[in-house]
Design a protein around this motif. Structure first.
Motif, PDB file in Angstrom:
ATOM      1  N   CYS A  76      34.814  43.420  38.648  1.00  0.00           N
ATOM      2  CA  CYS A  76      34.445  44.641  39.239  1.00  0.00           C
ATOM      3  C   CYS A  76      32.985  44.330  40.146  1.00  0.00           C
ATOM      4  N   CYS A  80      29.774  50.170  41.630  1.00  0.00           N
ATOM      5  CA  CYS A  80      30.838  50.735  41.318  1.00  0.00           C
ATOM      6  C   CYS A  80      30.671  51.826  40.479  1.00  0.00           C
ATOM      7  N   ILE A  90      42.992  50.463  33.128  1.00  0.00           N
ATOM      8  CA  ILE A  90      43.056  49.531  33.882  1.00  0.00           C
ATOM      9  C   ILE A  90      43.855  48.208  33.412  1.00  0.00           C
ATOM     10  N   VAL A  94      43.062  42.576  37.296  1.00  0.00           N
ATOM     11  CA  VAL A  94      42.678  43.385  38.422  1.00  0.00           C
ATOM     12  C   VAL A  94      41.373  43.006  39.060  1.00  0.00           C
ATOM     13  N   GLN A  95      41.178  42.898  40.297  1.00  0.00           N
ATOM     14  CA  GLN A  95      39.915  42.807  41.099  1.00  0.00           C
ATOM     15  C   GLN A  95      39.479  44.004  42.004  1.00  0.00           C
ATOM     16  N   MET A  96      38.285  44.303  41.959  1.00  0.00           N
ATOM     17  CA  MET A  96      37.745  45.652  42.392  1.00  0.00           C
ATOM     18  C   MET A  96      36.433  44.835  43.480  1.00  0.00           C
ATOM     19  N   VAL A 100      33.491  50.628  44.591  1.00  0.00           N
ATOM     20  CA  VAL A 100      34.693  51.328  44.137  1.00  0.00           C
ATOM     21  C   VAL A 100      34.222  52.580  43.409  1.00  0.00           C
ATOM     22  N   ILE A 126      45.837  52.204  36.467  1.00  0.00           N
ATOM     23  CA  ILE A 126      46.124  51.145  37.529  1.00  0.00           C
ATOM     24  C   ILE A 126      46.882  50.183  36.668  1.00  0.00           C
ATOM     25  N   TYR A 131      44.630  44.351  43.570  1.00  0.00           N
ATOM     26  CA  TYR A 131      43.216  44.024  44.159  1.00  0.00           C
ATOM     27  C   TYR A 131      42.928  45.324  45.011  1.00  0.00           C
ATOM     28  N   ILE A 132      41.858  45.801  44.625  1.00  0.00           N
ATOM     29  CA  ILE A 132      41.206  46.964  45.317  1.00  0.00           C
ATOM     30  C   ILE A 132      39.961  46.523  46.162  1.00  0.00           C
ATOM     31  N   HIS A 134      36.616  47.122  49.027  1.00  0.00           N
ATOM     32  CA  HIS A 134      35.606  47.577  48.998  1.00  0.00           C
ATOM     33  C   HIS A 134      35.439  48.888  49.551  1.00  0.00           C
ATOM     34  N   ASP A 152      40.012  47.669  52.306  1.00  0.00           N
ATOM     35  CA  ASP A 152      38.709  48.489  52.437  1.00  0.00           C
ATOM     36  C   ASP A 152      38.793  49.720  52.848  1.00  0.00           C
TER      37      ASP A 152
END
Length: 266
Positions: A76, A80, A90, A94-96, A100, A126, A131-132, A134, A152
């Motif tokens: 993360c 955030c 989650i 998972v990459q944020m 976010v 999630i 991948y989430i 910016h 983004d």
């Protein structure tokens, strides 16, 4: 698809105490240094539930922390915000990005509910391998599937199925279906074991083992001290029995025996 909205009382004495506790722990975490990696993760583990390794960059903000459930290998970015009035789940890998926001509250227009200080909430889930980007905002009641890429600046207000690419447009967001990922190589035996190990339970087990080992060491040290004390008392009683015999002996022999007594009773 209509979102399931639950009503909760936002202001109460217990909730205020929980918010103050999480705010204090977040304040300590956000002010910690990078070299304090173990201490930083320990502070966050007291707030959130994590099955495996995770990396959350500073600063990080949440309401309670106890409603956040992380999978394995979750990263993360900075700034955030997880508004966990209800559950935020989650998945794994998972990459944020930075900035976010996961918002679980829903606006309520009923005046009577507003007077009773009730808030509408809906959980966020999630999936895996997501991948989430910016500055992405995910609203309450949204379910995001697995193998999803969100670019983004998107505002997600509806559910997203598996294998989707979400792009930001002027009229809103646009989703493009992606091919299903091919099966990767079979994981090693170590990774297979790690996938079935709950790191939160393992951390609690290690703490309990270290505490029990410390208690066992303390008991052993106390036992040695008591044994030595009992041996000294036994030596003293032996020498007290020899006092009448020493009085009848010569002075030279008496001094030698007394010197030996001092050495033994030390």
């Amino acid at each position: 698809m209509e979102k399931e909205i639950a009503l909760i009382r936002n202001h109460s004495f217990i909730k205020q105490c929980q918010k103050n506790r999480s705010a204090y722990r977040l304040h300590r975490y956000n002010r910690s240094f990078l070299r304090e990696y173990d201490r930083r993760n320990r502070k966050l583990k007291r707030l959130i539930h994590a099955k495996g390794s995770f990396h959350i960059r500073q600063p990080f903000y949440c309401t309670y922390g106890k409603h956040i459930f992380l999978g394995r290998n979750v990263t993360c970015g900075h700034f955030c915000v997880f508004e966990d009035e209800t559950y935020i789940t989650i998945g794994n890998h998972v990459q944020m990005g930075n900035g976010v926001k996961l918002l679980t509250t829903v606006a309520i227009h009923d005046e009577q509910l507003k007077k009773s200080r009730k808030v509408g909430v809906s959980p966020i889930t999630i999936g895996n391998h997501v991948y989430i980007g910016h500055d992405v905002i995910i609203t309450a009641g949204v379910h995001i599937g697995s193998h999803v890429v969100i670019e983004d600046g998107c505002v997600i207000q509806e559910d997203i199925q598996d294998c989707q690419l979400v792009m930001n447009k002027q009229d809103g967001i646009e989703t493009i279906s992606l091919d299903k990922p091919e099966e990767t190589k079979k994981a090693t035996w170590l990774n297979q074991i790690a996938d079935h190990v709950n790191m939160e339970t393992l951390d609690a087990l290690l703490r309990m083992m270290t505490a029990s080992a410390g208690m066992y060491a303390a008991v052993l040290i106390l036992k040695k001290i008591l044994n030595k004390k009992a041996q000294i008392e036994e030596n003293k009683t032996k020498w007290e029995r020899l006092i009448p015999i020493l009085e009848s002996m010569n002075k030279e022999k008496k001094h030698k025996i007394l010197d030996c007594k001092k050495k033994c009773c030390k």
